[in-house]
Design an enzyme around this catalytic site. Structure first.
Site, mmCIF file in Angstrom:
data_model
loop_
_atom_site.group_PDB
_atom_site.id
_atom_site.type_symbol
_atom_site.label_atom_id
_atom_site.label_comp_id
_atom_site.label_asym_id
_atom_site.label_seq_id
_atom_site.Cartn_x
_atom_site.Cartn_y
_atom_site.Cartn_z
ATOM 1 N N SER A 141 1.126 -1.272 0.217
ATOM 2 C CA SER A 141 0.008 -0.008 0.029
ATOM 3 C C SER A 141 0.777 1.297 -0.051
ATOM 4 C CB SER A 141 -0.727 -0.068 1.166
ATOM 5 O OG SER A 141 -1.685 1.029 1.481
ATOM 6 N N TYR A 158 -2.053 -0.996 10.742
ATOM 7 C CA TYR A 158 -1.990 -1.190 8.991
ATOM 8 C C TYR A 158 -0.989 -0.777 8.343
ATOM 9 C CZ TYR A 158 -3.797 -1.195 4.206
ATOM 10 O OH TYR A 158 -3.938 -1.553 2.817
HETATM 11 N N1 NAD Z 1 -8.764 -0.860 -1.400
HETATM 12 C C1 NAD Z 1 -7.708 0.008 -1.379
HETATM 13 O O1 NAD Z 1 -7.892 1.264 -1.235
HETATM 14 C C2 NAD Z 1 -6.293 -0.602 -1.016
HETATM 15 C C3 NAD Z 1 -5.224 0.465 -1.065
HETATM 16 C C4 NAD Z 1 -4.080 -0.152 -0.725
HETATM 17 C C5 NAD Z 1 -3.674 -1.657 -0.598
HETATM 18 N N2 NAD Z 1 -5.081 -2.272 -0.532
HETATM 19 C C6 NAD Z 1 -4.663 -3.832 -0.256
HETATM 20 O O2 NAD Z 1 -5.331 -4.451 -1.342
HETATM 21 C C7 NAD Z 1 -5.593 -5.556 -0.779
HETATM 22 C C8 NAD Z 1 -7.049 -6.011 -1.237
HETATM 23 O O3 NAD Z 1 -7.862 -5.069 -0.849
HETATM 24 P P1 NAD Z 1 -9.262 -4.882 -1.196
HETATM 25 O O4 NAD Z 1 -9.516 -3.348 -1.219
HETATM 26 O O5 NAD Z 1 -9.450 -5.646 -2.409
HETATM 27 O O6 NAD Z 1 -10.022 -5.454 -0.131
HETATM 28 P P2 NAD Z 1 -11.530 -6.435 -0.060
HETATM 29 O O7 NAD Z 1 -12.011 -6.413 1.559
HETATM 30 O O8 NAD Z 1 -12.329 -6.005 -1.015
HETATM 31 O O9 NAD Z 1 -11.052 -7.941 -0.162
HETATM 32 C C9 NAD Z 1 -10.046 -8.533 0.390
HETATM 33 C C10 NAD Z 1 -10.439 -10.022 0.447
HETATM 34 O O10 NAD Z 1 -9.440 -10.869 1.396
HETATM 35 C C11 NAD Z 1 -10.234 -11.796 1.868
HETATM 36 N N3 NAD Z 1 -9.686 -12.168 2.987
HETATM 37 C C12 NAD Z 1 -9.617 -11.226 4.273
HETATM 38 N N4 NAD Z 1 -8.768 -11.796 5.375
HETATM 39 C C13 NAD Z 1 -8.266 -13.210 4.562
HETATM 40 C C14 NAD Z 1 -7.693 -14.128 5.126
HETATM 41 N N5 NAD Z 1 -7.242 -14.217 6.497
HETATM 42 N N6 NAD Z 1 -7.326 -15.029 4.082
HETATM 43 C C15 NAD Z 1 -7.681 -15.017 3.011
HETATM 44 N N7 NAD Z 1 -8.587 -14.471 2.289
HETATM 45 C C16 NAD Z 1 -8.961 -13.222 3.233
HETATM 46 C C17 NAD Z 1 -11.679 -11.269 1.961
HETATM 47 O O11 NAD Z 1 -12.353 -12.380 2.155
HETATM 48 C C18 NAD Z 1 -11.875 -10.415 0.641
HETATM 49 O O12 NAD Z 1 -12.143 -11.262 -0.539
HETATM 50 C C19 NAD Z 1 -5.420 -5.508 0.508
HETATM 51 O O13 NAD Z 1 -3.996 -6.178 1.029
HETATM 52 C C20 NAD Z 1 -5.301 -4.037 0.995
HETATM 53 O O14 NAD Z 1 -4.532 -3.862 1.806
HETATM 54 C C21 NAD Z 1 -6.088 -1.934 -0.885
#
Ligand code: NAD
Length: 253
Positions: A141, A158
């Site tokens: 991130s 985080y």
């Molecule tokens: N959305 C943003 O703005 C953003 C920004 C920077 C980084 N990220 C990173 O992107 C990644 C995905 O985020 P997103 O926004 O798609 O989130 P999201 O909540 O839409 O999806 C996350 C997915 O991970 C699964 N998950 C959660 N815990 C888990 C576990 N212990 N084992 C297996 N699966 C698990 C959930 O069931 C879900 O399907 C994360 O690592 C997040 O930190 C997101």
């Protein structure tokens, strides 16, 4: 010929948001994909019975679950060319009120999870059948590098967990290089996913984000997926230990 034809990939957290878009991009570019997630109902809803997808239940924070998931993958796939450690969670809370158990929970998924899953996948990644490099891509991130508290809530656990994942990426890139395995990170800025949906409903949050994003829009999961696909592909065959920022220019300021 598509760039991932004949390639085998695994994506954690594939049932939603960035993970879903990453899995769909790799599929569109020809890969067979093991879609790993805690939420198997969501995996079924998203990928149904797509013959190029193997839906696998996996809790990345749990060693037994992750090893069992990779065991299931090894029954169907001869190797892994690509592993994307995408699953992650976010929690909010000020430093003073943060419990150790919540700190541990965030680290278990965001930092320890990629360690556990990559170790469980290492036999599948260490292939001698192919000459191309294999790739691990970790989703960190911008918050591994800067602190924005963009939703108005502190999230030091985080930030710290993504910082740990950044250094895991760099250290592992050195250790796995002799095996022909590249390890890189994609650092997304603010992306429109269920993770951020609530915050993005607030006008002041959208304004805060757009005012600081040179490219002037919120990111989409497909932006992240395109970055991952590059790092996972042969086009990045001399790229390891690096981070690709997919943030509309946020971290330039
Ligand atoms: N959305 C943003 O703005 C953003 C920004 C920077 C980084 N990220 C990173 O992107 C990644 C995905 O985020 P997103 O926004 O798609 O989130 P999201 O909540 O839409 O999806 C996350 C997915 O991970 C699964 N998950 C959660 N815990 C888990 C576990 N212990 N084992 C297996 N699966 C698990 C959930 O069931 C879900 O399907 C994360 O690592 C997040 O930190 C997101």
């Amino acid at each position: 010929m598509a760039r991932f034809d004949g390639r085998f990939a695994a994506v954690t957290g594939a049932a939603s948001g960035n993970g879903r878009a990453i899995a769909e991009k790799l599929l569109a570019d020809g890969a067979k994909v093991a879609a790993l997630d805690l939420n198997t109902d969501a995996l079924t809803n998203v990928f149904g019975d797509n013959p190029n997808v193997l839906n696998v239940e996996c809790n990345v924070a749990d060693e037994h679950s992750s090893r069992a998931a990779m065991e299931a993958v090894s029954k169907e796939f001869p190797r892994l060319d690509v592993l994307v450690n995408n699953a992650g969670i976010v929690k909010f809370g000020t430093f003073e009120e943060l419990s150790v158990s919540e700190w541990d929970q965030v680290f278990a998924v965001n930092s320890t999870g990629p360690f556990i899953v990559t170790q469980a996948a290492s036999k599948l990644l260490r292939s001698e059948e192919v000459s191309h490099t294999r790739a691990v891509v970790n989703i960190t991130s911008v918050e591994a590098h800067i602190v924005i508290s963009s939703s108005g809530h502190p999230q030091i656990h985080y930030n710290a967990s993504k910082g740990a994942l950044l250094q895991l990426t760099r250290a592992l890139s050195v250790e796995l290089a002799p095996a022909g395995i590249r390890v890189n990170a994609v650092a997304p800025g603010y992306i429109r996913t269920p993770f951020t949906a609530e915050a993005l409903e607030r006008e002041e949050v959208r304004k805060f984000l757009l005012d600081r994003t040179p490219l002037g829009r919120i990111g989409e999961p497909e932006d992240v997926a395109n970055g991952v696909a590059f790092l996972a592909s042969d086009e990045a065959s001399w790229v390891t230990g690096s981070t690709l920022f997919v943030d509309g220019g946020w971290t330039v300021y």
